[in-house]
Design a protein around this motif. Sequence first.
Motif, short mmCIF file in Angstrom:
data_model
loop_
_atom_site.label_atom_id
_atom_site.label_comp_id
_atom_site.label_asym_id
_atom_site.label_seq_id
_atom_site.Cartn_x
_atom_site.Cartn_y
_atom_site.Cartn_z
N GLY A 112 22.94 -17.38 11.91
CA GLY A 112 23.70 -16.72 12.97
C GLY A 112 22.90 -15.73 13.78
O GLY A 112 23.46 -15.04 14.65
N VAL A 113 21.58 -15.62 13.51
CA VAL A 113 20.75 -14.76 14.38
C VAL A 113 20.65 -15.48 15.73
O VAL A 113 20.45 -16.69 15.78
N ARG A 114 20.83 -14.73 16.80
CA ARG A 114 20.81 -15.37 18.13
C ARG A 114 19.43 -15.21 18.76
O ARG A 114 18.78 -14.17 18.57
N PHE A 115 19.02 -16.19 19.50
CA PHE A 115 17.73 -16.14 20.20
C PHE A 115 17.96 -16.12 21.70
O PHE A 115 18.66 -16.98 22.22
N PHE A 116 17.39 -15.13 22.38
CA PHE A 116 17.37 -15.11 23.84
C PHE A 116 15.93 -15.50 24.22
O PHE A 116 15.01 -14.73 24.04
N GLY A 117 15.74 -16.69 24.71
CA GLY A 117 14.41 -17.17 25.02
C GLY A 117 13.81 -17.83 23.79
O GLY A 117 14.55 -18.17 22.86
N ARG A 139 17.39 -0.71 32.04
CA ARG A 139 18.42 -1.67 32.48
C ARG A 139 19.64 -1.61 31.57
O ARG A 139 20.78 -1.69 32.02
N LEU A 140 19.40 -1.48 30.25
CA LEU A 140 20.52 -1.42 29.31
C LEU A 140 21.36 -0.17 29.58
O LEU A 140 22.59 -0.22 29.60
N ARG A 141 20.67 0.94 29.83
CA ARG A 141 21.41 2.18 30.09
C ARG A 141 22.16 2.11 31.42
O ARG A 141 23.29 2.58 31.53
N LEU A 155 20.46 -17.72 36.17
CA LEU A 155 21.01 -17.26 37.44
C LEU A 155 22.51 -17.54 37.48
O LEU A 155 23.31 -16.72 37.94
N ALA A 156 22.89 -18.72 36.97
CA ALA A 156 24.31 -19.10 36.95
C ALA A 156 25.11 -18.11 36.11
O ALA A 156 26.23 -17.74 36.47
N ARG A 196 6.97 -16.86 26.36
CA ARG A 196 7.12 -15.62 27.13
C ARG A 196 8.43 -14.92 26.79
O ARG A 196 9.46 -15.59 26.64
N MET A 197 8.38 -13.60 26.69
CA MET A 197 9.65 -12.88 26.53
C MET A 197 10.42 -12.97 27.84
O MET A 197 9.83 -12.89 28.93
N LEU A 198 11.74 -13.12 27.76
CA LEU A 198 12.54 -13.12 28.98
C LEU A 198 12.40 -11.77 29.66
O LEU A 198 12.13 -10.76 29.01
N GLU A 199 12.58 -11.76 30.96
CA GLU A 199 12.49 -10.50 31.71
C GLU A 199 13.66 -9.58 31.33
O GLU A 199 14.74 -10.07 30.96
N PRO A 200 13.46 -8.25 31.42
CA PRO A 200 14.52 -7.31 31.04
C PRO A 200 15.88 -7.62 31.67
O PRO A 200 16.90 -7.61 30.99
N LEU A 201 15.88 -7.95 32.96
CA LEU A 201 17.14 -8.24 33.64
C LEU A 201 17.82 -9.47 33.04
O LEU A 201 19.05 -9.54 32.92
N GLU A 202 17.00 -10.45 32.66
CA GLU A 202 17.54 -11.67 32.05
C GLU A 202 18.14 -11.35 30.68
O GLU A 202 19.20 -11.86 30.32
#
Length: 415
Positions: A153-158, A35-37, A391-392, A173-179
């Motif tokens: 300043g470390v950011r957290f996704f999930g 997804r990143l690529r 989603l937003a 849970r780890m967020l899904e790759p797309l998220e």
Amino acid sequence: MGQYHDMQHNLTQKHILLGVTGGIAAYKSVELVRRLRESGAEVRVVMTAAAQEFITPLTLQAVSGQRVYTTLLDSENEFAMGHIELARWAEFILIAPATADFLAKLAYGHANDLLSTICLATTAQIIVAPAMNQQMWNARSTQENYQRLQSWGVRFFGPGHGLQACGEQGLGRMLEPLELVSCLQTLFQRGTLEGHSVLITAGPTREALDPIRFISNRSSGRMGYAVAEAAQLLGAQVTLISGPVCLTVPLNVDTISVSTAQEMRDAVISHIHQTAIFIACAAVADYRPVHPVDHKLKKQTEFLEIILERTPDILSEVAQLSNPPFTVGFAAETHDLAHYARDKLLRKNLDLIAANQVGLPGTGFESAENALKVIWKTGEIDLPRCAKPLLAKQLLNLIVEHYFQSSKFNRLQPS
Ligand code: PMT
């Protein structure tokens, strides 16, 4: 999906170092790299020893198209891309999944493997996507490490909420790759809407029958409030016109409370001339009683006939202005979603429409999650079901892309 990715290249040539640590969610790193690529990023992968128990470096080498780095003391690597070089190369270090153990290492400055050493040696933004059992996430030590890292300043996704590999339910849970990709895109787009005003409607309207009864619908306002927050995060000046809901007013968003469709219409029209982007997420009543009475209706007859009349169609009125803003509608449909939504897009002359299936449990009205089919004149894309705030953000990314490509952007550029 192809068209979406053609537009979603705002990670183009960004150097992202993906750190994979040893959790069951490591298997998701294959999709994450892809997804990143697809989003245009250049990805280098560093794996801890424990990560290699879950997934092989060869797999990640195949999907990243690059050598995968696993050891700190590797003479071959130190000539090519050693830990200092990797630390300098990275613009962002995304650690996904990040175990409780790795968070502890980060929080206390350990440097006993390649990934922790790179994290110490870098000036890049470090982002962590935790993945662990919910007890481990809630443990006092993990929470203190989390606070400590955030304060640096470390950011957290999930982490996200839901069923975990261990069978337990909760946060971890780890967020899904797309998220995760979408969160990264939002980071890169921070400030993209600075100087642009966004007007959003949210929630239901109430149309009075008598002083205590009204016609309304199930809208909770969650979707519209999430859209307002996402626009604010991108730096926009946001005005939210909200029907009656039980939600906290979002920070740094001018919120105007209204009750009826007419009040919502009047508030929208009085703000529309300063608006660059209008997003109509409210579930506005289509009809209202012609003769609301000023006393409580008594149950005197077996049947009660109420005559309803059309309310003003706010979205159509805005789209038909001689100088309309970039206009985004929503469509709530129980069936033939794409057909009805495309019809609304064309009939109302909108720039974009976000269609959601309603009447199903767990999505649409009232729920924490939703899924959207976003349609424009020459294309469409499905945004899969996820939490409304995420989603937003994805929806706002799409709106931003289309807005900047539209002739309206050039006309409406802030002075
Ligand atoms: O609030 P939540 O519980 O989070 O639920 C979110 C939601 C399902 C309400 C939201 O995602 C959504 O779909 N909002 C639009 C609901 C709706 O009324 O759809 P519609 O297909 O009936 O209307 C089409 C569009 O016209 C919408 O943009 C609506 O805001 C607009 N409209 C409709 C009638 C009217 N009189 N004026 C309008 O502006």
